[in-house]
Design an enzyme around this catalytic site. Structure first.
Site, short mmCIF file in Angstrom:
data_model
loop_
_atom_site.label_atom_id
_atom_site.label_comp_id
_atom_site.label_asym_id
_atom_site.label_seq_id
_atom_site.Cartn_x
_atom_site.Cartn_y
_atom_site.Cartn_z
N VAL A 1 -10.82 9.52 8.18
CA VAL A 1 -9.95 9.59 6.99
C VAL A 1 -10.52 8.88 5.78
O VAL A 1 -9.98 8.99 4.69
CB VAL A 1 -8.54 9.02 7.29
CG1 VAL A 1 -7.81 9.86 8.30
CG2 VAL A 1 -8.61 7.56 7.71
N TYR A 2 -11.59 8.13 5.95
CA TYR A 2 -12.18 7.44 4.81
C TYR A 2 -12.81 8.47 3.88
O TYR A 2 -13.84 9.07 4.19
CB TYR A 2 -13.23 6.42 5.25
CG TYR A 2 -12.69 5.23 6.02
CD1 TYR A 2 -11.32 5.01 6.17
CD2 TYR A 2 -13.56 4.32 6.61
CE1 TYR A 2 -10.84 3.92 6.87
CE2 TYR A 2 -13.09 3.23 7.32
CZ TYR A 2 -11.73 3.03 7.45
OH TYR A 2 -11.25 1.95 8.15
N SER A 3 -12.15 8.68 2.75
CA SER A 3 -12.62 9.64 1.74
C SER A 3 -12.85 11.03 2.35
O SER A 3 -13.84 11.70 2.08
CB SER A 3 -13.90 9.14 1.05
OG SER A 3 -13.66 7.92 0.40
N ASN A 4 -11.90 11.44 3.22
CA ASN A 4 -11.94 12.78 3.81
C ASN A 4 -13.27 13.09 4.51
O ASN A 4 -13.80 14.20 4.40
CB ASN A 4 -11.66 13.84 2.75
CG ASN A 4 -10.26 13.72 2.17
OD1 ASN A 4 -9.30 13.52 2.91
ND2 ASN A 4 -10.15 13.83 0.86
N GLY A 5 -13.79 12.12 5.22
CA GLY A 5 -15.03 12.31 5.97
C GLY A 5 -16.30 11.96 5.22
O GLY A 5 -17.38 11.89 5.82
#
Length: 345
Positions: A61-65
């Site tokens: 989930v960190y910056s959408n991958g």
């Protein structure tokens, strides 16, 4: 760099590890953490490896991958020199199976993470949150399958309550499945809730703590102090609501003690705050973050020296709060304390 066992496992991890949440930053939360690109990430990885920090933590989930993708590029050509920790379970989309820890979701999440990271295995894989909609037997058996396939080496959890961890460990014990050995937790001088349930559980069940946000969501960076407004450029203006609330008096009491000990040791406030964490029971590694080389080098200076017993006691006293029932009698009454003595470091 000191290396410690990750819980009751044979894996040795550095007492400081690097959080890649700043890599590829985007969105309302992660863009304020940092926007490190691949070239900058390679330099930060270089500095970490030079210092003996070989564990890098990220999540889908960190910056959408994007964090996993940038980390994968930054370690390209030196995969054998690093340990990768990543997480899944939180929503990554609006679809019915874009969240949680079902067998379908976990298998898909691991495959996608491996592709983004450019590797064939993940050293430490953690569930980012407990999924109450999926039976623990389904979750733990799926993780065991992924371990047996060689895609995961060790497994753990993050943001679980004590009963959720124990229910999962009981299922693993009953069926002979792979057990959790890591618990990634929020823990700091202004957030010591970890000590009430999760720390005793970790010591009893062999879970090593991987500590995130050791500086209390930026409150213990040395920029916040009694009688002064929040600095203009502080990330707390945008991210404070994402973290647990902190009463002003507790914060300033802790900051006052940190500043005094900083002067005595010639170390910075954040270095003192991180060093205190490395002395706590069950802590395997403290995850440090950095948006640039200067911040990273400063955080790396948190180890290689020790606080005195007196300094630790002062920090303990400044950060102490009354624990909720049923924990508070253990600290107040001799009879309860005799049955439940303090954990050894």
């Amino acid at each position: 760099m000191e290396y410690r066992s990750l819980g009751q496992s044979g894996l040795k991890v550095p007492v400081l590890s690097f959080g890649a949440g700043t890599f590829g930053g985007s969105g309302p939360l992660f863009s304020h953490w940092g926007t490190t690109d691949v070239e900058e990430a390679r330099r930060l990885v270089d500095i970490c490896l030079e210092a003996g920090v070989n564990l890098f933590d990220t999540a889908d989930v960190y910056s959408n991958g994007a964090s996993e993708e940038v980390l994968g590029q930054a370690i390209k050509g030196r995969r054998d020199a690093v340990l990768i920790s990543t997480k899944a379970s939180l929503p990554t989309g609006d679809g019915a199976n874009d969240w949680g820890s079902s067998r379908s979701r976990l298998i898909g999440a691991v495959e996608k993470a491996l592709k983004r990271l450019g590797t064939d295995h993940i050293d430490i894989f953690q569930l980012h949150a407990f999924d109450a909609s999926t039976p623990v037997e389904e979750v733990v058996s799926t993780l065991d399958q992924l371990v047996n396939e060689g895609k995961l080496r060790y497994i753990g959890v993050s943001n679980f309550s004590g009963w959720q961890i124990m229910k999962s460990l009981a299922a693993a014990e009953k069926h002979g499945w792979t057990r959790y050995v890591a618990n990634q937790v929020y823990y700091s001088l202004i957030g010591r809730d970890y000590e009430w349930d999760l720390m005793p559980l970790g010591q009893d069940q062999g879970l090593g703590a991987l500590v995130w946000s050791p500086l209390g969501w930026g409150r213990l960076t040395g920029k916040v102090s009694r009688g002064k407004p929040l600095p203009e450029g502080s990330r707390l203006h945008e991210t404070a609501d994402f973290g647990p609330p902190v009463e002003d008096e507790l914060l300033y009491r802790v900051v006052d003690a940190l500043q005094e000990i900083s002067g005595e040791t010639s170390k910075t406030v954040p270095q003192v705050a991180i060093n205190w964490l490395t002395s706590r029971p069950t802590v395997s590694s403290v995850i440090i973050g950095a948006r640039n080389e200067e911040q990273l080098r400063q955080n790396l200076g948190a180890v290689g020296w020790s606080l005195t017993d007196g300094q630790i006691a002062r920090l303990d006293a400044a950060s102490a709060v009354t624990a909720p029932y049923p924990h508070f009698p253990y600290r107040r009454q001799e009879g309860f304390a005799r049955l439940n003595p303090p954990l050894a470091g």
